[in-house]
Design a protein around this motif. Structure first.
Motif, PDB file in Angstrom:
ATOM      1  N   SER A   1       0.734  -1.287   0.048  1.00  0.00           N
ATOM      2  CA  SER A   1       0.111  -0.113   0.212  1.00  0.00           C
ATOM      3  C   SER A   1       0.734   1.372   0.021  1.00  0.00           C
ATOM      4  O   SER A   1       0.399   2.406  -0.278  1.00  0.00           O
ATOM      5  N   PHE A   2       2.171   1.291   0.313  1.00  0.00           N
ATOM      6  CA  PHE A   2       2.966   2.502   0.639  1.00  0.00           C
ATOM      7  C   PHE A   2       3.820   2.704  -0.596  1.00  0.00           C
ATOM      8  O   PHE A   2       4.665   1.738  -0.960  1.00  0.00           O
ATOM      9  N   PRO A   3       4.088   3.502  -1.199  1.00  0.00           N
ATOM     10  CA  PRO A   3       5.292   4.134  -2.227  1.00  0.00           C
ATOM     11  C   PRO A   3       6.604   3.715  -1.241  1.00  0.00           C
ATOM     12  O   PRO A   3       6.504   4.107  -0.216  1.00  0.00           O
ATOM     13  N   SER A   4       7.549   3.623  -2.112  1.00  0.00           N
ATOM     14  CA  SER A   4       8.838   3.145  -1.565  1.00  0.00           C
ATOM     15  C   SER A   4       9.835   3.387  -2.519  1.00  0.00           C
ATOM     16  O   SER A   4       9.756   3.377  -3.697  1.00  0.00           O
ATOM     17  N   THR A   5      11.179   3.719  -1.786  1.00  0.00           N
ATOM     18  CA  THR A   5      12.582   3.634  -2.601  1.00  0.00           C
ATOM     19  C   THR A   5      12.672   2.318  -3.004  1.00  0.00           C
ATOM     20  O   THR A   5      12.068   1.330  -2.420  1.00  0.00           O
ATOM     21  N   PRO A   6      13.287   2.043  -4.189  1.00  0.00           N
ATOM     22  CA  PRO A   6      13.607   0.816  -4.570  1.00  0.00           C
ATOM     23  C   PRO A   6      14.841  -0.102  -3.672  1.00  0.00           C
ATOM     24  O   PRO A   6      15.822   0.554  -2.897  1.00  0.00           O
ATOM     25  N   ALA A   7      14.546  -1.361  -3.455  1.00  0.00           N
ATOM     26  CA  ALA A   7      15.315  -2.282  -2.663  1.00  0.00           C
ATOM     27  C   ALA A   7      16.841  -2.023  -3.263  1.00  0.00           C
ATOM     28  O   ALA A   7      16.867  -1.747  -4.426  1.00  0.00           O
TER      29      ALA A   7
ATOM     30  N   GLN B   1       9.903  -8.792   3.351  1.00  0.00           N
ATOM     31  CA  GLN B   1       8.956  -8.267   4.175  1.00  0.00           C
ATOM     32  C   GLN B   1       7.689  -8.708   3.904  1.00  0.00           C
ATOM     33  O   GLN B   1       6.838  -8.613   4.871  1.00  0.00           O
ATOM     34  N   GLY B   2       7.353  -9.249   2.811  1.00  0.00           N
ATOM     35  CA  GLY B   2       6.124 -10.127   2.894  1.00  0.00           C
ATOM     36  C   GLY B   2       5.964 -11.185   3.704  1.00  0.00           C
ATOM     37  O   GLY B   2       4.808 -11.227   4.340  1.00  0.00           O
ATOM     38  N   CYS B   3       7.131 -11.850   3.805  1.00  0.00           N
ATOM     39  CA  CYS B   3       7.124 -12.846   5.216  1.00  0.00           C
ATOM     40  C   CYS B   3       6.792 -12.204   6.509  1.00  0.00           C
ATOM     41  O   CYS B   3       6.280 -12.915   7.264  1.00  0.00           O
ATOM     42  N   ALA B   4       7.542 -10.952   6.654  1.00  0.00           N
ATOM     43  CA  ALA B   4       7.378 -10.410   7.978  1.00  0.00           C
ATOM     44  C   ALA B   4       5.932 -10.011   8.169  1.00  0.00           C
ATOM     45  O   ALA B   4       5.618 -10.183   9.373  1.00  0.00           O
ATOM     46  N   LEU B   5       5.371  -9.574   7.060  1.00  0.00           N
ATOM     47  CA  LEU B   5       3.842  -9.348   7.295  1.00  0.00           C
ATOM     48  C   LEU B   5       3.003 -10.512   7.817  1.00  0.00           C
ATOM     49  O   LEU B   5       2.176 -10.329   8.751  1.00  0.00           O
TER      50      LEU B   5
ATOM     51  N   ALA C   1       6.154  -1.407  15.849  1.00  0.00           N
ATOM     52  CA  ALA C   1       4.880  -2.518  15.731  1.00  0.00           C
ATOM     53  C   ALA C   1       3.775  -2.107  15.358  1.00  0.00           C
ATOM     54  O   ALA C   1       2.779  -2.593  14.746  1.00  0.00           O
ATOM     55  N   LYS C   2       3.434  -0.750  15.755  1.00  0.00           N
ATOM     56  CA  LYS C   2       2.157  -0.094  15.205  1.00  0.00           C
ATOM     57  C   LYS C   2       1.918   0.114  13.911  1.00  0.00           C
ATOM     58  O   LYS C   2       0.667  -0.169  13.372  1.00  0.00           O
ATOM     59  N   ASP C   3       2.882   0.259  13.277  1.00  0.00           N
ATOM     60  CA  ASP C   3       2.852   0.298  11.688  1.00  0.00           C
ATOM     61  C   ASP C   3       2.736  -1.046  11.061  1.00  0.00           C
ATOM     62  O   ASP C   3       1.954  -0.974  10.031  1.00  0.00           O
ATOM     63  N   ILE C   4       3.417  -2.098  11.591  1.00  0.00           N
ATOM     64  CA  ILE C   4       3.275  -3.501  11.072  1.00  0.00           C
ATOM     65  C   ILE C   4       1.784  -3.946  11.361  1.00  0.00           C
ATOM     66  O   ILE C   4       1.232  -4.514  10.468  1.00  0.00           O
ATOM     67  N   ARG C   5       1.292  -3.526  12.741  1.00  0.00           N
ATOM     68  CA  ARG C   5      -0.250  -3.974  12.855  1.00  0.00           C
ATOM     69  C   ARG C   5      -1.279  -3.173  11.960  1.00  0.00           C
ATOM     70  O   ARG C   5      -2.211  -3.748  11.613  1.00  0.00           O
ATOM     71  N   ALA C   6      -0.575  -1.900  11.460  1.00  0.00           N
ATOM     72  CA  ALA C   6      -1.710  -1.272  10.632  1.00  0.00           C
ATOM     73  C   ALA C   6      -1.843  -1.993   9.197  1.00  0.00           C
ATOM     74  O   ALA C   6      -2.709  -2.062   8.652  1.00  0.00           O
ATOM     75  N   SER C   7      -0.600  -2.648   8.900  1.00  0.00           N
ATOM     76  CA  SER C   7      -0.622  -3.461   7.298  1.00  0.00           C
ATOM     77  C   SER C   7      -1.446  -4.716   7.762  1.00  0.00           C
ATOM     78  O   SER C   7      -1.998  -5.192   6.452  1.00  0.00           O
ATOM     79  N   HIS C   8      -1.656  -4.942   8.756  1.00  0.00           N
ATOM     80  CA  HIS C   8      -2.595  -6.300   9.124  1.00  0.00           C
ATOM     81  C   HIS C   8      -4.081  -5.781   8.679  1.00  0.00           C
ATOM     82  O   HIS C   8      -4.677  -6.814   8.200  1.00  0.00           O
TER      83      HIS C   8
ATOM     84  N   PHE D   1       5.089  -2.441   2.517  1.00  0.00           N
ATOM     85  CA  PHE D   1       3.897  -2.774   3.355  1.00  0.00           C
ATOM     86  C   PHE D   1       3.946  -1.863   4.658  1.00  0.00           C
ATOM     87  O   PHE D   1       2.941  -1.516   5.261  1.00  0.00           O
ATOM     88  N   TRP D   2       5.098  -1.278   4.942  1.00  0.00           N
ATOM     89  CA  TRP D   2       5.312  -0.418   6.105  1.00  0.00           C
ATOM     90  C   TRP D   2       6.713   0.347   5.850  1.00  0.00           C
ATOM     91  O   TRP D   2       7.741  -0.448   5.277  1.00  0.00           O
ATOM     92  N   ASN D   3       6.915   1.568   5.925  1.00  0.00           N
ATOM     93  CA  ASN D   3       8.121   2.013   6.119  1.00  0.00           C
ATOM     94  C   ASN D   3       8.977   2.348   7.375  1.00  0.00           C
ATOM     95  O   ASN D   3      10.379   2.586   7.138  1.00  0.00           O
ATOM     96  N   SER D   4       8.120   2.060   8.252  1.00  0.00           N
ATOM     97  CA  SER D   4       8.913   2.100   9.560  1.00  0.00           C
ATOM     98  C   SER D   4       8.478   0.640  10.199  1.00  0.00           C
ATOM     99  O   SER D   4       7.546   0.146  10.108  1.00  0.00           O
TER     100      SER D   4
END
Length: 271
Positions: free
Chosen positions: A39-45, A93-97, A65-72, A59-62
């Motif tokens: 959902s968030f624009p990002s700089t390239p890996a 990062q998809g795995c982390a989600l 925990a609160k930003d990761i929970r928002a992605s849920h 899925f998050w740029n920070s």
């Protein structure tokens, strides 16, 4: 079998589709994949812009925990709108989600079924802020491994622009290589003491763990695997770095693991 595909930070659905094309080509017609942009624009890996055009997403740029929970919340809406899915295939990062989503689910609503039956993790891990938010003890050694491995990954991935053709960017000197021979000590998995973690904070659905022993983030992949039920877990070292190798042998091995996950998903229907 319908699988949701979640990409790594600083890439996209189309990039992950390309990265997985070699092993997907070896699967039968019963498999379908839904690759989705975060959902968030990002700089390239690091280094990805040399091979793939924008846009890039995260899925998050920070990693708070609160930003990761928002992605849920985004994930649940995606599952509600376009599901059901039999499983999820993810990178980095998809795995982390998905790993964090399942662990919070186990901590807060374990009486409810998960919205998918299998998880295929590729070069993934669980963010330490999530573990900390769940009340799990995080040692200084675990923090050191996490910081060092993240910095090493950025450095190596960025070096592709100046590397000579034919050079293995993931090569590790003998004194830098991970110990692959010593059995895992659950009281110290790169600083995490699993003997001190509540036994119910686990991932109990069938899982596949694909990782590379040359990946600086290899410790995170091994940590993630320890959260998963050994009797329904498969682990595979593709012997590369933080990527999805496209060689014939590796692709066939990954396809075999995806087929195993499909078999386990069918069995999960009967549970």
């Amino acid at each position: 079998m319908k699988l949701l595909g979640l990409h790594g930070k600083g890439t996209s659905a189309s990039i992950f589709k390309s990265q997985t094309s070699a092993f997907r080509s070896k699967l039968g017609p019963d498999f379908s994949f839904d690759f989705v942009d975060a959902s968030f624009p990002s700089t390239p890996a690091a280094g990805i812009d040399l091979f793939y055009n924008p846009p890039y997403y995260a899925f998050w740029n920070s990693p708070a925990a609160k930003d990761i929970r928002a992605s849920h919340k985004w994930l649940l809406e995606k599952l509600r709108r376009d599901g059901p899915y039999d499983g999820v295939v993810m990178f980095s990062q998809g795995c982390a989600l998905i790993a964090s989503f399942i662990l919070y689910h186990q901590a807060e609503t374990p009486h409810l079924p998960l919205p998918f039956k299998v998880a295929i993790f590729i070069c993934g891990g669980v963010p330490l802020p999530v573990l900390e938010d769940l009340g799990l003890p995080i040692s200084p050694e675990a923090r050191e491994w996490d910081s060092k491995s993240s910095k090493d990954l950025q450095k190596i991935a960025a070096s592709v622009a100046t590397m000579q053709p034919g050079v293995d960017r993931w090569f590790r000197k003998d004194d830098e290589a991970f110990d692959l021979d010593t059995p895992i000590n659950h009281s110290n998995v790169y600083g995490l003491d699993f003997t001190q973690f509540p036994s119910d904070i686990r991932i109990n659905i069938p899982t596949v763990h694909i990782y590379g022993s040359k990946d600086p983030r290899y410790p995170a992949s091994i940590q993630l695997a320890q959260f998963c039920k050994p009797s329904v877990r498969r682990m595979y070292d593709h012997e590369g770095g933080h990527d999805v190798p496209r060689t014939t042998d590796v692709s066939e091995n990954i396809a075999e693991l995806v087929n195993w996950s499909a078999m386990m998903a069918d069995r999960w229907n009967d549970c």
